[in-house]
Design a protein around this motif. Structure first.
Motif, short mmCIF file in Angstrom:
data_model
loop_
_atom_site.label_atom_id
_atom_site.label_comp_id
_atom_site.label_asym_id
_atom_site.label_seq_id
_atom_site.Cartn_x
_atom_site.Cartn_y
_atom_site.Cartn_z
N ASP A 1 39.16 52.78 37.67
CA ASP A 1 39.27 51.78 36.57
C ASP A 1 39.54 50.24 37.05
OD1 ASP A 1 42.20 50.60 36.30
OD2 ASP A 1 42.23 52.79 36.68
N ALA A 2 38.92 49.28 36.32
CA ALA A 2 38.60 47.96 36.67
C ALA A 2 39.97 47.42 37.31
CB ALA A 2 38.25 47.18 35.64
N GLN A 3 41.19 47.64 36.58
CA GLN A 3 42.49 47.23 37.10
C GLN A 3 42.73 47.80 38.48
OE1 GLN A 3 45.47 47.39 34.47
NE2 GLN A 3 46.91 46.32 35.53
N THR A 4 42.65 48.84 38.71
CA THR A 4 42.91 49.64 39.97
C THR A 4 41.93 49.13 41.07
OG1 THR A 4 43.79 51.78 38.98
CG2 THR A 4 43.37 51.78 41.14
N ARG A 5 40.86 48.89 40.60
CA ARG A 5 39.92 48.48 41.61
C ARG A 5 39.94 47.07 42.11
NH1 ARG A 5 35.52 50.47 39.44
NH2 ARG A 5 35.20 48.59 37.86
N ASN A 6 40.38 46.33 40.97
CA ASN A 6 40.83 45.02 41.40
C ASN A 6 42.09 44.86 42.31
OD1 ASN A 6 40.74 42.32 41.03
ND2 ASN A 6 42.12 42.16 39.10
N ALA A 7 43.22 45.60 42.08
CA ALA A 7 44.34 45.55 42.88
C ALA A 7 43.90 46.01 44.07
CB ALA A 7 45.36 46.55 42.37
#
Length: 344
Positions: free
Chosen positions: A83-89
């Motif tokens: 997901d975008a949030q995990t990829r971002n982190a």
């Protein structure tokens, strides 16, 4: 496929030029529209061909770099299940780790991490590893320096020249800088401002010469540095004057200025979009309106289409809160219009 391409042929260019493509939510929404890597590839090729054929003089390396970045980010989103949030982190952690490995060779780790603690997570997401290493080195090498730092490099990933200004946070800094860059005949393609917790502002401007090329030659770089430093080192408070604006042939365009607001919920920022006719010192005048209304600017997307500009500014109030109140938005809109609309 062909029918979908016809219906969607403007989506990629508008997303790249008008939205924050470093925001995972923007990439997620664009990926949702595209749906498959095959569609993404075809749309990318069509967009490049369309933009270059429609107005070859308006095509430049900056636009090419935006489309390339959007294609790479969206392809990654379409081909992974993260997901975008995990990829971002994960991206932030990876950038920090790789930058730290390089910086450890020259600096004490505690000094590096102390400096980084004053910066936002977005800083580590929006800058490349090389950019983080470069900027951190400059800040640590000149720790305690009270005069502005100014550096110019050719940024291949951005398709232009990057002007980096490190200075104390103060009123009208964006307005003065953009006004002088305009006077120097430089077109600003992108601007990013990071204000650290220690009161230091890191301002990055990607610029092109009027012919669409990067800044080249020691004489030209020296001219830009000398003019900027001379003005930035002037006694405070800084003020904007008509001498900051480039003298250009006066032209009239029957373009109504349109200002709209939307909310970036993921980053708790307000996006102010301004569509208007291009004119001398436009960004400086908008920056002055921000100063008068106590607005904090985090980044700006600059898109010039023919004789018009379509600019998006990512802003908050002085307390780093989005402008969710309609009265706040209306007051800012009126202030911007007072600055940019010619007086009859």
């Amino acid at each position: 496929l062909v029918a979908w391409l016809v219906r969607s042929h403007l989506v990629m260019s508008m997303t790249a030029q008008r939205k924050d493509i470093e925001d995972p939510s923007v990439i997620h929404e664009f990926a949702r529209q595209v749906e498959t890597p095959e569609r993404l590839d075809y749309l990318y090729l069509l967009t490049v061909a369309d933009m270059r054929a429609t107005n070859p003089k308006r095509w430049n390396s900056w636009k090419g770099s935006l489309l390339g970045q959007l294609h790479r980010s969206t392809h990654l989103a379409l081909t992974t299940d993260i997901d975008a949030q995990t990829r971002n982190a994960r991206q932030i952690a990876q950038n920090k780790q790789q930058a730290l490995q390089q910086l450890r060779q020259r600096y004490v780790e505690s000094k590096i991490t102390t400096h980084w603690a004053s910066l936002s997570d977005n800083y580590f997401l929006q800058n490349s590893v090389d950019g983080i290493v470069w900027q951190t080195s400059l800040l640590l090498d000149h720790a305690g320096q009270t005069t502005p730092q100014l550096h110019i490099i050719t940024n291949d990933s951005h398709g232009g020249s990057e002007i980096l200004i490190i200075d104390r946070d103060r009123d009208n800094l964006f307005a003065i800088t953009t006004g002088l860059l305009d006077q120097l005949g430089l077109n600003i393609m992108h601007a990013r401002i990071e204000t650290a917790g220690n009161g230091i502002t890191i301002s990055s401007f990607v610029v092109l010469e009027e012919d669409g090329s990067a800044v080249a030659g020691e004489i030209r770089e020296s001219e830009i540095k000398q003019r900027l430093l001379q003005r930035l080192q002037a006694p405070a408070p800084l003020a904007v004057s008509s001498s900051d604006f480039r003298s250009r042939e006066s032209r009239h365009f029957d373009v109504e200025t349109r200002i709209s607001f939307s909310q970036d919920e993921s980053k708790q920022r307000t996006i102010m979009r301004i569509v208007t006719a291009d004119r001398p010192g436009l960004l400086a005048k908008i920056g002055l309106a921000f100063s008068k209304c106590n607005i904090r600017l985090y980044s700006a997307k600059i898109a010039t289409i023919g004789a018009d500009v379509d600019n998006s500014f990512f802003i908050t109030d002085s307390n780093s809160q989005p402008l969710s109140d309609e009265i706040q938005q209306r007051l800012l809109q009126e202030c911007v219009l007072q600055q940019i609309e010619p007086q009859e």
